[in-house]
Design an enzyme around this catalytic site. Structure first.
Site, PDB file in Angstrom:
ATOM      1  N   ASP A 294      38.040  34.281  43.174  1.00 36.33           N
ATOM      2  CA  ASP A 294      37.824  36.286  43.028  1.00 36.33           C
ATOM      3  C   ASP A 294      38.430  36.591  42.826  1.00 36.33           C
ATOM      4  O   ASP A 294      39.806  36.453  42.827  1.00 36.33           O
ATOM      5  CB  ASP A 294      36.252  36.439  43.157  1.00 36.33           C
TER       6      ASP A 294
HETATM    7  C1  NOJ Z   1      35.102  40.747  40.843  1.00 34.35           C
HETATM    8  C2  NOJ Z   1      33.579  40.369  40.882  1.00 34.35           C
HETATM    9  O1  NOJ Z   1      32.922  40.835  42.370  1.00 34.35           O
HETATM   10  C3  NOJ Z   1      33.592  39.501  39.434  1.00 34.35           C
HETATM   11  O2  NOJ Z   1      31.961  38.889  39.973  1.00 34.35           O
HETATM   12  C4  NOJ Z   1      33.918  39.639  38.540  1.00 34.35           C
HETATM   13  O3  NOJ Z   1      33.997  38.542  37.875  1.00 34.35           O
HETATM   14  C5  NOJ Z   1      35.857  39.997  38.866  1.00 34.35           C
HETATM   15  N1  NOJ Z   1      36.171  40.610  40.060  1.00 34.35           N
HETATM   16  C6  NOJ Z   1      36.324  40.047  37.799  1.00 34.35           C
HETATM   17  O4  NOJ Z   1      36.115  41.006  37.255  1.00 34.35           O
END
Ligand code: NOJ
Length: 766
Positions: A294
């Site tokens: 993430d």
């Molecule tokens: C953070 C989020 O937790 C995740 O769900 C998302 O896919 C990513 N950012 C990318 O935007």
């Protein structure tokens, strides 16, 4: 034998042999192709320098989202966007064509890039937010909307979406409940599998097939205090029985990638959690795809306190088999040195690179890097009428009728005066909900617009914004009193703005924010019939609204077609059929509150003061899991069982008669819950184990059948071994989890089961 028979037998024989030979030839061709593909990837890996490998494992963002506490982590200049193996947020056919050109031409080995984005509930045409769509309890609908989202996203050059989010959530303070399917692992697993299938479609080489991501592995939704990014501390049993289940279903359905959560489990941050990522996901479940971190999740191992410098963070993450580093830049900077110094093995980095290159190969990007970037296709695929029609259908089916005293709804289209109140009624951005990709407020239909378009010319629609969730200003409320004097009905859009739920949107209260309580008080004072349309991304605790307002529609955030769908239900063109995928508490103090709780040694009781209850609130839900009314009524017969007693490996058929006992055609979700009354460990009071949707005309009846087997009565015993334990089971069937319609049966033999069983509900297995 007569000659004609002989001739046909010979012909049939020849046909069988020919088909058999053809299938052998095809299988050989496939084997040869996969051997060639594998050899191609190995040759490429053999030519790559360590730096080029680190590039492939690096994802950069072209978005301007702040990276949080990490300075300079995502400076594309530092690394060079064209060198990264994948980009986040780059879309548009022309744009991705240009970026791909730079990547292919700008790298020594001409390796194409993957373009990824959060296509969570639609790309340009926005469908209901996932929690809303889960209220439809309709896996095929979710498959169709995921498919439609994939068609639009891929036409815009995208190869990869970070969806579905399959986190189970039982604490509505956590803002990300909006992104998942609610509290239940059985419903969650069904929708996880369906959405993965929808994103994939026919699969490559079809260019409308998009790579899917099950996230956030795992128990991110169990964040303590409902506080986003917080730790999860839970038993191995709960992990297995609840939080891992939808992930297992996604893997069974062929999900392409997995994203670890920002949380820790058992004191190990998920981005370094080798036990869960390597041993559970890869070794036990045989997941062969890519694990993508993430956002800056690798660098965050430092504040977590398991690494002191980026190099150590990168080592831990790669060792846990996190293949791609989303935006922290640490793989890029640190992996080559880690391999050279022997702190990471060549095999570990090659394994990650192999998985990334294989994903590109599966999409056909080595044959044609531009195959997803076709401006002509893009022009014909976005926001098309059939996609909008699907968005309207999905939105209609996602609406839950929470309350409808004296059949206030549906409203007549010929009212003299209808007053619409609440800032949300005219808020196009909020209609779309969080994570709305390339969705545009200007293309969405608000509740106000939907109502205006639906009523007859004789109805005057007056709009008073009155109170906004984001403001405590009550000055607009006075106007309501004046506007409603001669109104027939008031429709109030209340709830949260879209940015009040989603990532980093935890709340400590679940009431109506801003000045909306004051608005409700004013509305009640008018004495006029009031219909509340709730717009929100999480369950709200609204006991006052429930007590005083006769009709309440839970509309969530329904996307591009929100206003049309709400009007369709308000005026009765559509009979609501949604059921809650998550429990609504009476007060925030009750959370976590969910159906599959344990009975305790002192179950709530009216007579024992020392029972498991509160002194200042009822212990029950305001609206239970599975609740949802209709403009008609459904009457259930008693469940009929094919057997009263059965061995552990026998199947049981449970049947129930359902009749539409009201005046309108309607759709009902028949729900089946199971409980083992006594076992060697405690069991949930009710577990969802089946659901089926039926459409019935007034007066019409049908029989709904469910097949149950050992997967339904299996449990993990105290040693976490999978067993069927003999004993009495109660099966409950009805239109809500609160049903008392039940029957009992006995499983008379016990056995240990081999393997984990399928996580995908039986009716959805391939
Ligand atoms: C953070 C989020 O937790 C995740 O769900 C998302 O896919 C990513 N950012 C990318 O935007």
């Amino acid at each position: 034998m007569d000659w004609t028979h002989l001739a046909s037998a010979i012909l049939l024989g020849m046909l069988i042999v020919a088909t058999w030979l053809a299938s052998i030839a095809q299988a050989n061709e496939r084997t040869q192709k996969s051997q060639e593909d594998a050899a191609f990837i190995e040759r490429l890996i053999g030519q790559m320098t360590l730096e080029e490998k680190a590039d492939q494992l690096t994802q950069l963002s072209v978005l301007t989202i702040p990276t949080g506490p990490i300075e300079d982590a995502n400076d594309p200049k530092k690394i060079g966007t064209s060198k990264a193996g994948s980009l986040l947020g780059a879309y548009g056919a022309e744009n991705t064509r240009r970026l791909q050109h730079e990547a292919v031409q700008g790298s020594r080995l001409h390796i194409p890039q993957l373009f990824s984005f959060d296509v969570i509930h639609g790309f340009r045409t926005i469908f209901p937010v996932p929690l809303a769509e889960a209220s439809a309890w309709d896996p095929y609908l979710s498959q169709r909307t995921a498919r439609a989202a994939a068609v639009e996203a891929t036409a815009s050059g995208l190869h990869w979406t970070f969806a579905p989010m399959v986190d189970i959530a039982r604490d509505s303070r956590w803002g990300r409940v909006i992104e998942g399917a609610g509290e239940d692992p059985f419903l969650g697993a069904a929708l996880a599998a369906s959405r993965v299938r929808g994103f994939r479609g026919e699969g490559p080489p079809d260019t409308s097939s998009i790579l899917s991501t099950a996230k956030h592995f795992v128990a991110y939704g169990a964040a303590e205090g409902g506080l986003d990014y917080n730790i999860s501390d839970l038993s191995e049993r709960t992990l297995e029985e609840v939080y891992l289940t939808p992930f297992r279903a996604a893997v069974e359905a062929g999900v392409d990638t997995i994203m670890p959560g920002f949380n820790e489990v058992d004191s190990m941050p998920m981005h370094a959690n080798r036990k869960l990522l390597k041993q559970k996901l890869r070794d036990e479940w045989d997941f062969q795809g890519v694990v993508v971190s993430d956002w800056a999740g690798i660098r965050e191992l430092i504040p977590h306190g398991v690494a002191s410098v980026p190099r150590e963070a990168a080592r831990l993450a790669l060792n846990a088999t996190v293949d791609i580093d989303m935006v922290s830049g640490d793989y890029n900077a640190e992996l080559p040195a880690l391999v050279r110094s022997g702190q990471l093995s060549q095999d570990a980095i090659d394994g990650a690179v192999r998985r990334v290159l294989q994903a590109k190969q599966r999409l056909g990007l080595f044959d044609d890097p531009y195959r997803y970037s076709d401006p002509t296709r893009e022009k014909t695929q976005l926001l098309q009428p059939p996609t909008r029609a699907l968005a309207r259908e999905a939105a209609q089916k996602s609406i839950v009728l929470l309350k409808n005293d004296d059949a206030l709804l549906p409203l007549s289209k010929n009212l003299r005066k209808l007053v619409v109140v609440g800032a949300l009624a005219n808020d196009g951005v909020s209609s779309l909900g969080s994570w709305s990709a390339d969705g545009r407020a200007s293309e969405s239909i608000t509740v106000l617009e939907g109502i205006k378009r639906a009523v007859s010319p004789m109805t005057e629609v007056v709009y008073v914004p009155a109170a906004s969730p984001g403001s405590t200003d009550i000055s607009g409320i006075e106007e309501v009193q004046r506007a409603v004097v001669d109104a027939d009905v008031i429709v109030a859009a209340l709830g949260e703005t879209a940015d009040m739920s989603g990532e980093a949107r935890s709340r400590t209260s679940l009431g109506l924010p801003g000045a909306q309580d004051a608005l409700v008080a004013q509305l009640i004072k008018t004495g006029k019939p009031v219909v509340v349309v709730l717009m929100n991304g999480r369950p709200l605790a609204i006991p006052t609204v429930d007590e005083h307002v006769p009709a309440i529609l839970e509309a969530w955030f329904l996307g591009t077609e929100m206003g049309h769908a709400v009007a369709d239900v308000l005026f009765g063109d559509v009979n609501p059929s949604g059921k809650l995928p998550i429990t609504f508490p009476r007060t925030v103090g009750q959370v976590p509150i969910y159906l599959a709780r344990k009975n305790t040694g002192r179950p709530p009781s009216g007579t024992n003061a020392y029972a498991s209850s509160y002194i200042d609130s009822k212990w029950t839900a305001l609206y239970p899991f599975g609740h949802g009314l209709s403009y008609t009524t459904f009457t259930y017969g008693t469940p009929r069982l094919s057997k009263q007693r059965l061995a552990f490996d026998e199947t049981l058929t449970v049947q129930v008669d359902v009749q539409n006992s009201g005046q309108r055609a309607g759709e009902e979700t028949v729900q089946l819950y199971l409980r083992q009354d006594v076992a060697s460990i405690t069991r949930p009071v009710r577990m969802l184990r089946g659901f089926s949707k039926v459409r019935l005309a007034p007066g019409e009846s049908t029989t709904v059948s469910f097949l149950l087997d050992q997967d339904d009565w299996a449990l993990l015993n105290h040693d976490l071994l999978r067993f069927v334990e003999s004993g009495i089971f109660t099966v409950f069937i009805g239109g809500t989890s609160a049903t008392d319609n039940q029957a009992k049966f006995e499983v008379i033999t016990s056995a240990q089961l081999t393997g984990p069983g399928s996580a995908i509900p039986r009716t959805l297995r391939d």
